[in-house]
Scaffold this motif. Structure first.
Motif, PDB file in Angstrom:
ATOM      1  N   LYS A 197       0.836  -1.203   0.000  1.00  0.00           N
ATOM      2  CA  LYS A 197       0.000   0.000   0.000  1.00  0.00           C
ATOM      3  C   LYS A 197       0.873   1.256   0.000  1.00  0.00           C
ATOM      4  CE  LYS A 197      -4.223  -1.938   1.950  1.00  0.00           C
ATOM      5  NZ  LYS A 197      -4.906  -1.871   0.645  1.00  0.00           N
ATOM      6  N   PHE A 198       2.011   1.182   0.676  1.00  0.00           N
ATOM      7  CA  PHE A 198       2.898   2.350   0.699  1.00  0.00           C
ATOM      8  C   PHE A 198       3.455   2.623  -0.689  1.00  0.00           C
ATOM      9  CE2 PHE A 198       5.733   5.490   2.089  1.00  0.00           C
ATOM     10  CZ  PHE A 198       5.514   5.746   3.431  1.00  0.00           C
ATOM     11  N   HIS A 223      -6.668   7.171   1.512  1.00  0.00           N
ATOM     12  CA  HIS A 223      -6.009   7.469   2.785  1.00  0.00           C
ATOM     13  C   HIS A 223      -6.577   6.601   3.891  1.00  0.00           C
ATOM     14  CE1 HIS A 223      -4.638   9.530   6.380  1.00  0.00           C
ATOM     15  NE2 HIS A 223      -5.908   9.744   6.715  1.00  0.00           N
ATOM     16  N   GLU A 224      -7.891   6.388   3.880  1.00  0.00           N
ATOM     17  CA  GLU A 224      -8.520   5.582   4.934  1.00  0.00           C
ATOM     18  C   GLU A 224      -8.014   4.144   4.910  1.00  0.00           C
ATOM     19  OE1 GLU A 224     -10.515   9.224   4.404  1.00  0.00           O
ATOM     20  OE2 GLU A 224     -10.120   7.658   2.894  1.00  0.00           O
ATOM     21  N   LYS A 258      -5.851   2.580   8.019  1.00  0.00           N
ATOM     22  CA  LYS A 258      -6.359   1.392   8.716  1.00  0.00           C
ATOM     23  C   LYS A 258      -5.271   0.339   8.871  1.00  0.00           C
ATOM     24  CE  LYS A 258     -10.019  -2.113   8.572  1.00  0.00           C
ATOM     25  NZ  LYS A 258     -11.189  -2.627   7.812  1.00  0.00           N
ATOM     26  N   VAL A 259      -4.495   0.120   7.823  1.00  0.00           N
ATOM     27  CA  VAL A 259      -3.400  -0.853   7.915  1.00  0.00           C
ATOM     28  C   VAL A 259      -2.409  -0.435   8.991  1.00  0.00           C
ATOM     29  CG1 VAL A 259      -1.413  -1.826   6.695  1.00  0.00           C
ATOM     30  CG2 VAL A 259      -3.613  -1.655   5.538  1.00  0.00           C
ATOM     31  N   THR A 269      -4.361  -0.673  12.700  1.00  0.00           N
ATOM     32  CA  THR A 269      -4.664  -2.028  13.186  1.00  0.00           C
ATOM     33  C   THR A 269      -3.405  -2.850  13.394  1.00  0.00           C
ATOM     34  OG1 THR A 269      -4.985  -2.785  10.896  1.00  0.00           O
ATOM     35  CG2 THR A 269      -6.937  -2.052  12.111  1.00  0.00           C
ATOM     36  N   GLY A 270      -2.315  -2.463  12.739  1.00  0.00           N
ATOM     37  CA  GLY A 270      -1.075  -3.216  12.911  1.00  0.00           C
ATOM     38  C   GLY A 270      -0.216  -2.758  14.058  1.00  0.00           C
ATOM     39  N   CYS A 271      -0.658  -1.737  14.816  1.00  0.00           N
ATOM     40  CA  CYS A 271       0.208  -1.147  15.838  1.00  0.00           C
ATOM     41  C   CYS A 271       0.534  -2.133  16.956  1.00  0.00           C
ATOM     42  CB  CYS A 271      -0.429   0.121  16.403  1.00  0.00           C
ATOM     43  SG  CYS A 271       0.681   1.046  17.486  1.00  0.00           S
TER      44      CYS A 271
END
Length: 649
Positions: A431-432, A443-444, A448-449, A452-454
């Motif tokens: 995505k990057f 952007h959303e 989100k990726v 949620t990956g934090c």
């Protein structure tokens, strides 16, 4: 003329020379003594190839635990340019337990916020800020990253290792190994790169921490499996002069030209601040040189190498300026730059066995998983590989665990984490590398990726699956509707930090700060409100007097938290006498009222948990399981040698 007489104990003088944690108890044969550690035929309990973040972390842990290890490094200098650039919250928690966090904080740059920039709409600038958020969105002892070059992190770890009497043998190249049997069954062939002298040493275990092109992995016959993309990225460490407003935040920048990850770095000489920029490069190479249509793996590698070789520093800097326009970016100084191609690969195996079926050769870090650098995982996951393997090797070598019981869990646990890392990195990096609007990317979607990956990227949401070291059971006293990322006690996860108050001196503490960093197991009891009940008192007596006697002295440590709102309502006579005599600092109060709620524990019921030496919850049970021959004891007996047993290593 002196008017008094004084006398100092040897222990006092040793403490004055610098605090060091005592080694773990040893019930196996003494470690080999080598006057010359690199003499032909010298013996070591562990030989470690490579001393980047993973290798030096393992060397430090083994030195602390009292294991004889030989870390070797082909490079003659301890300078490591470029490469990894930051420490995640879980890594910082671990470094805190090792007494190294303050030095890391003093040298690094704490990064708290992340900004997102995307293409502007009609009438707007070319790029606009679309969001600013906390960079770490899960609770942790340190709710931020510390951005610091890998070389400086390695130097901090190595100096700590030196205090325990171990040193890196630099200018030493690994050639090969062979299994020879006997007490030291691995023969390791080495070469002095300065003199050309070749020699061999013998070891019980060999660990390859020698990077993505690992020679240890190659000789193991292990392959890296995965894919490379056609995306070429440049990376540069530079001092910048710019009017871009968020240059001291971590930034994800998508423009119509390309994408950039900007990472603020530590201060260097002359009060200048370093910034790392990862920039996607517009592909000006014809399609025949891409990876996708290569006829073989060798051809794909050759074409990828050709594309990277076409990348120059001016091309990288030109791309940065295009992507960040209309903001001006002037490069004052360049420290380091490189070009790379995004690829995600995991080794097919993390360990190989000798002819007797014992795991003897291991790989860790970049030797067993490679991925893009933008999620900030490389150094952190590598160091956590070492943290996982270190205590298991030590317990095996020191005779503290049943023979052969722990080492197979290294691959089981860490390969699973590596596969999760690759899956996340594939989603994040792909995505990057897309432009906003490509394939419907918004952007959303990207945000989100990231969000949620934090839990995973911070290291705080890592979870190991069921094994001999992780017993997953349903605990009636836990509110299992809670999210373990935010504190719920769950087997296989690290214990979240909570504020507590030590009973003995009524001092407020952070729970992580009072837990031992000495390689011990911890039995943690969160008492019910009616902890003076005779049944609970019997369990506490068993915990503080009987259970520790079943295993090597000092290897098991109880910690007890009471649920009352004030320490004033508690007295020592409410607990077994052994608690004050042997574990005076290990009685804590949840007087903030937050701990039980954070952990999801019913104050009326209480729970008992076992923490492994790496701070991971090995098991959580209802408090009734803290009794002779119940689940707490059976878990410990399966993973610790009984007192009096002799190692057969």
């Amino acid at each position: 003329m002196p008017v008094f007489t004084e006398e100092s104990s040897p222990e006092m003088l040793q403490r004055a020379a610098g605090l060091k944690k005592p080694p773990l108890p040893r019930v196996s044969s003494p470690a080999p003594v080598n006057v010359d550690r690199t003499a032909d035929g010298a013996k070591h309990e562990v030989v470690i190839i490579g001393t980047g973040p993973a290798g030096i972390m393992l060397s430090l842990m083994l030195a602390r635990y009292g294991v004889s290890c030989l870390p070797v490094e082909k490079v003659t200098s301890m300078i490591i340019p470029g490469q990894a650039d930051g420490l995640q919250p879980r890594t910082l928690e671990v470094l805190r337990t090792l007494g190294l966090s303050e030095e890391v904080f003093s040298q690094g740059f704490p990064n708290h916020r992340m900004a997102f920039w995307n293409p502007g709409g009609p009438g707007e600038p070319r790029i606009v800020r679309t969001a600013v958020t906390d960079d770490v969105t899960v609770p942790t002892r340190y709710p931020h990253k510390v951005l610091l070059a890998a070389g400086r992190v390695v130097n901090i770890l190595e100096r700590q290792m030196n205090k325990y009497g171990n040193e890196v043998e630099r200018g030493t190249e690994f050639l090969k190994y062979e299994f020879v049997g006997g007490e030291f069954p691995v023969r390791v062939f080495l070469r002095d790169v300065v003199t050309g002298r070749e020699y061999s040493v013998f070891t019980k275990y060999l660990v390859g921490a020698d990077g993505a092109h690992s020679k240890v992995r190659e000789q193991m016959g292990v392959k890296l499996q995965g894919e490379s993309t056609d995306y070429i990225w440049g990376v540069v460490d530079a001092v910048l002069k710019t009017d871009f407003p968020d240059i001291r935040k971590r930034c994800a920048i998508h423009s119509d030209a390309a994408s950039i990850m900007a990472i603020p770095r530590e201060m260097i000489e002359d009060q200048q601040y370093m910034t790392r920029l990862y920039t996607q490069l517009e592909d000006v190479v014809d399609a025949t040189s891409t990876v996708a249509n290569a006829a073989s793996e060798q051809e794909a590698k050759a074409r990828a190498r050709e594309r990277r070789q076409r990348v120059t520093l001016p091309r990288i800097l030109d791309q940065v300026k295009k992507t960040m326009a209309p903001y001006d970016v002037e490069v004052v100084k360049v420290d380091w730059w490189a070009a790379y191609q995004i690829g995600q690969r995991v080794a097919t195996k993390f360990a190989v066995q000798d002819s007797e079926g014992a795991d003897r050769v291991f790989i860790m870090g970049d030797a067993c998983h490679t991925h893009s650098p933008k999620a900030g995982q490389g150094m952190n996951v590598s160091m956590m590989d070492a943290f996982n393997l270190g205590w298991k090797l030590a317990f095996e070598l020191l005779g503290l665990a049943p023979k052969g019981s722990l080492l197979p869990t290294y691959e089981f646990e860490r390969r699973d984490i590596a596969e999760q890392l690759i899956a996340f990195d594939n989603a994040f990096a792909s995505k990057f590398s897309q432009k906003m609007g490509d394939d419907g990317l918004s952007h959303e979607d990207f945000f989100k990726v990231f969000h949620t990956g934090c839990g995973f990227t911070s290291g705080c949401g890592i979870e190991y699956e069921q094994s001999s070291l992780v017993e997953k059971t349903l605990v009636k006293a836990l509110d299992n509707s809670l999210n373990p990322d935010f504190g719920l006690l769950r087997s296989g996860r690290r214990l979240i930090n909570i504020p507590v108050r030590r009973f003995s001196d009524d001092a407020p503490c952070e729970f992580h700060d009072v837990l031992p960093a000495s390689g011990h197991y911890v039995v943690l009891v969160l008492l019910p409100k009616l902890f003076k009940d005779p049944r609970v008192q019997q369990q506490l007596t068993y915990l503080t007097s009987t259970l520790p006697q079943k295993f090597a002295r000092g290897i098991l440590e109880p910690f007890i938290i009471h649920p009352l709102r004030s320490n004033d309502d508690v007295e020592w006579n409410m607990f077994p006498k052994a608690l004050k005599e042997d574990w005076e600092w290990n009685l804590l109060g949840d007087v903030s009222g937050q701990g039980y709620e954070t952990f999801g524990v019913d104050r009326d019921a209480g729970v008992v948990a076992v923490l492994r030496p790496d701070g991971v919850l090995g098991g959580v049970w209802d408090i009734d399981e803290l009794a002779p021959k119940r689940r707490v004891e059976s878990y410990l007996a399966a993973n610790l040698s009984a007192r009096g047993t002799k190692s057969l290593l």
